[in-house]
Scaffold this motif. Structure first.
Motif, PDB file in Angstrom:
ATOM      1  N   GLY A 120       0.814  -1.214   0.000  1.00 26.35           N
ATOM      2  CA  GLY A 120       0.000   0.000   0.000  1.00 26.35           C
ATOM      3  C   GLY A 120       0.843   1.258   0.000  1.00 26.35           C
ATOM      4  O   GLY A 120       0.559   2.207  -0.737  1.00 26.35           O
ATOM      5  N   GLU A 145      -7.573 -10.200  -3.651  1.00 23.27           N
ATOM      6  CA  GLU A 145      -7.238  -9.239  -2.595  1.00 23.27           C
ATOM      7  C   GLU A 145      -6.398  -8.087  -3.145  1.00 23.27           C
ATOM      8  O   GLU A 145      -6.645  -6.918  -2.824  1.00 23.27           O
ATOM      9  CB  GLU A 145      -6.476  -9.939  -1.470  1.00 23.27           C
ATOM     10  CG  GLU A 145      -6.092  -8.995  -0.351  1.00 23.27           C
ATOM     11  CD  GLU A 145      -5.328  -9.675   0.771  1.00 23.27           C
ATOM     12  OE1 GLU A 145      -4.797  -8.939   1.625  1.00 23.27           O
ATOM     13  OE2 GLU A 145      -5.246 -10.909   0.804  1.00 23.27           O
ATOM     14  N   ASP A 153      -8.749  -5.852  -5.319  1.00 21.48           N
ATOM     15  CA  ASP A 153      -9.713  -5.094  -4.527  1.00 21.48           C
ATOM     16  C   ASP A 153      -9.053  -4.025  -3.660  1.00 21.48           C
ATOM     17  O   ASP A 153      -9.612  -2.940  -3.479  1.00 21.48           O
ATOM     18  CB  ASP A 153     -10.534  -6.034  -3.641  1.00 21.48           C
ATOM     19  CG  ASP A 153     -11.465  -6.929  -4.431  1.00 21.48           C
ATOM     20  OD1 ASP A 153     -11.699  -6.654  -5.630  1.00 21.48           O
ATOM     21  OD2 ASP A 153     -11.957  -7.922  -3.858  1.00 21.48           O
ATOM     22  N   THR A 154      -7.882  -4.315  -3.140  1.00 27.64           N
ATOM     23  CA  THR A 154      -7.225  -3.396  -2.212  1.00 27.64           C
ATOM     24  C   THR A 154      -6.469  -2.284  -2.928  1.00 27.64           C
ATOM     25  O   THR A 154      -6.509  -1.132  -2.503  1.00 27.64           O
ATOM     26  CB  THR A 154      -6.258  -4.172  -1.289  1.00 27.64           C
ATOM     27  OG1 THR A 154      -6.989  -5.224  -0.638  1.00 27.64           O
ATOM     28  CG2 THR A 154      -5.639  -3.255  -0.244  1.00 27.64           C
ATOM     29  N   TYR A 155      -5.770  -2.613  -4.045  1.00 26.92           N
ATOM     30  CA  TYR A 155      -4.853  -1.645  -4.665  1.00 26.92           C
ATOM     31  C   TYR A 155      -5.238  -1.203  -6.071  1.00 26.92           C
ATOM     32  O   TYR A 155      -4.632  -0.290  -6.605  1.00 26.92           O
ATOM     33  CB  TYR A 155      -3.432  -2.219  -4.672  1.00 26.92           C
ATOM     34  CG  TYR A 155      -2.994  -2.642  -3.294  1.00 26.92           C
ATOM     35  CD1 TYR A 155      -2.769  -1.696  -2.299  1.00 26.92           C
ATOM     36  CD2 TYR A 155      -2.856  -3.981  -2.979  1.00 26.92           C
ATOM     37  CE1 TYR A 155      -2.397  -2.090  -1.019  1.00 26.92           C
ATOM     38  CE2 TYR A 155      -2.480  -4.381  -1.699  1.00 26.92           C
ATOM     39  CZ  TYR A 155      -2.259  -3.431  -0.734  1.00 26.92           C
ATOM     40  OH  TYR A 155      -1.897  -3.816   0.530  1.00 26.92           O
ATOM     41  N   GLN A 156      -6.220  -1.839  -6.699  1.00 23.50           N
ATOM     42  CA  GLN A 156      -6.637  -1.502  -8.069  1.00 23.50           C
ATOM     43  C   GLN A 156      -5.422  -1.252  -8.977  1.00 23.50           C
ATOM     44  O   GLN A 156      -5.261  -0.157  -9.535  1.00 23.50           O
ATOM     45  CB  GLN A 156      -7.563  -0.279  -8.095  1.00 23.50           C
ATOM     46  CG  GLN A 156      -8.874  -0.463  -7.387  1.00 23.50           C
ATOM     47  CD  GLN A 156      -8.785  -0.124  -5.915  1.00 23.50           C
ATOM     48  OE1 GLN A 156      -8.159   0.845  -5.522  1.00 23.50           O
ATOM     49  NE2 GLN A 156      -9.405  -0.928  -5.080  1.00 23.50           N
TER      50      GLN A 156
END
Length: 145
Positions: free
Chosen positions: A3, A59, A62-65
């Protein structure tokens, strides 16, 4: 960490891509990969691994595109990469995927699989001895790059 790196890249006006080796994961096997047959055997780790690999990519999507979905080392034969790609494009409309989603199709019977992998190994060695390239089938899946 992913992230923070993703945010730092995007803060610089760049697009972020993510990598995952979907065809094999050493948390599911400790067998070394020395030959192409060993590599192909790694891609047949069963439905539990297929669910795990799909969940890993899901995951990350969905989390970082990510702008680029870079898979490597194939994809589990027990999972349909088209469903994952559809989810990716629904999440990142202008995203791109690479062409390393090949799925090794092997017999489910252990003896038949062992014989098949031995045949592949011997065939690859014979092709290498005579200087012929490995035959390639056209991909049976979508890719952008």
């Amino acid at each position: 960490m992913v992230g923070d790196l993703t945010q730092a890249v995007r803060d610089q006006g760049l697009r972020m891509g993510l990598y995952y080796a979907g065809g094999t994961d050493w948390t599911f096997t400790r067998r070394p990969v020395r030959t192409m047959a060993d590599f192909m055997a790694q891609q047949a780790l069963g439905p539990e691994y297929a669910r795990y690999a799909t969940a890993q990519w899901t995951e990350l999507i969905d989390t970082y595109q990510p702008s680029v979905l870079w898979n490597d080392m194939g994809w589990p034969a027990e999972s349909d990469p088209h469903r994952l790609m559809a989810h990716y494009y629904d999440t990142v409309a202008d995203g791109v995927v690479n062409d390393r989603w090949t799925q090794a199709q092997m017999p489910t019977n252990r003896l038949a699989r062992a014989l098949y992998l031995r045949f592949i190994s011997l065939s690859l060695k014979a092709l290498a001895r005579v200087g012929r390239p490995l035959p390639q089938r056209p991909p049976a899946f979508h890719y952008d790059i």
